[in-house]
Design a protein around this motif. Structure first.
Motif, PDB file in Angstrom:
ATOM      1  N   ASP A  31       0.952  -1.313  -0.128  1.00  0.00           N
ATOM      2  CA  ASP A  31      -0.062   0.039   0.026  1.00  0.00           C
ATOM      3  C   ASP A  31       0.789   1.330  -0.097  1.00  0.00           C
ATOM      4  OD1 ASP A  31      -2.212  -1.396  -0.134  1.00  0.00           O
ATOM      5  OD2 ASP A  31      -2.688  -1.367   2.208  1.00  0.00           O
ATOM      6  N   GLN A  32       1.902   1.278   0.800  1.00  0.00           N
ATOM      7  CA  GLN A  32       2.794   2.446   0.872  1.00  0.00           C
ATOM      8  C   GLN A  32       3.355   2.606  -0.432  1.00  0.00           C
ATOM      9  OE1 GLN A  32       5.268   1.544   4.290  1.00  0.00           O
ATOM     10  NE2 GLN A  32       3.584   2.655   5.655  1.00  0.00           N
ATOM     11  N   ALA A  35       0.904   3.976  -2.915  1.00  0.00           N
ATOM     12  CA  ALA A  35       0.768   5.487  -2.428  1.00  0.00           C
ATOM     13  C   ALA A  35       1.940   6.288  -2.930  1.00  0.00           C
ATOM     14  CB  ALA A  35       0.573   5.660  -0.811  1.00  0.00           C
ATOM     15  N   LYS A 116      -2.722  14.035   0.232  1.00  0.00           N
ATOM     16  CA  LYS A 116      -3.898  13.609  -0.015  1.00  0.00           C
ATOM     17  C   LYS A 116      -4.999  14.590   0.306  1.00  0.00           C
ATOM     18  CE  LYS A 116      -3.970   8.824  -0.989  1.00  0.00           C
ATOM     19  NZ  LYS A 116      -4.676   7.546  -0.972  1.00  0.00           N
ATOM     20  N   TRP A 121      -3.816  12.578  -4.414  1.00  0.00           N
ATOM     21  CA  TRP A 121      -2.580  13.070  -4.186  1.00  0.00           C
ATOM     22  C   TRP A 121      -2.643  14.421  -4.926  1.00  0.00           C
ATOM     23  CZ3 TRP A 121       0.262  11.764  -0.189  1.00  0.00           C
ATOM     24  CH2 TRP A 121       0.409  10.456   0.123  1.00  0.00           C
TER      25      TRP A 121
END
Length: 154
Positions: A31-32, A35, A116, A121
């Motif tokens: 997930d990181q 992102a 975010k 973003w």
């Protein structure tokens, strides 16, 4: 023989269960990474975009924010023509954001701070790493800091 066969069956069942658990487990690292890559894409788009495109991906809490991106007289102009989009570094910034460093044609390091907003973003801050910023352990944070680096880990 029966115990060896039962042991092998139990071992096989355990391995199968572990394999299935691994497939369905949630990995925060993935997930990181997603992102970070999404934030990097927005930073690249910002350096190569028109004024209107930059406006549309600017965070609503930014001093650069506008509610009417298309009405600008120079909306179709690219404020940074020819700016490279090769990222030299991406770091965590200001808790849950990212600082993306993209050097320009002369080697000056543009830093784009992203956070975010409504699950997308957006660019919150833009700065440039100075010689003074380079003296610190996190030059990108210092370049984006409005508090003389008080929030940076130095």
């Amino acid at each position: 023989m029966k115990t060896a066969t039962a042991w092998r069956a139990a071992a096989a069942a355990s391995i199968a269960a572990l394999a299935l658990a691994g497939c369905s487990s949630h990995d925060d690292g993935d997930d990181q990474d997603k992102a970070r890559k999404a934030a990097e894409k927005v930073a690249r788009d910002y350096t190569t975009g028109t004024y209107e495109q930059q406006c549309e991906i600017t965070h609503p809490d930014s001093e650069m924010s506008s509610t009417d991106c298309a009405s600008s007289a120079n909306a179709d102009e690219n404020p940074w023509p020819g700016h490279p989009s090769d990222i030299s570094e991406t770091k965590s910034w200001d808790g849950d954001g990212y600082a993306v460093v993209i050097p320009d044609q002369q080697g000056q390091k543009t830093v784009i701070g992203l956070k975010k907003s409504d699950n997308s973003w957006k660019v919150l801050e833009v700065g440039y790493i100075s010689d003074e910023d380079q003296q610190h352990s996190d030059p990108a944070c210092w370049a984006l800091s409005s508090t003389d680096g008080a929030e940076c880990n130095d």
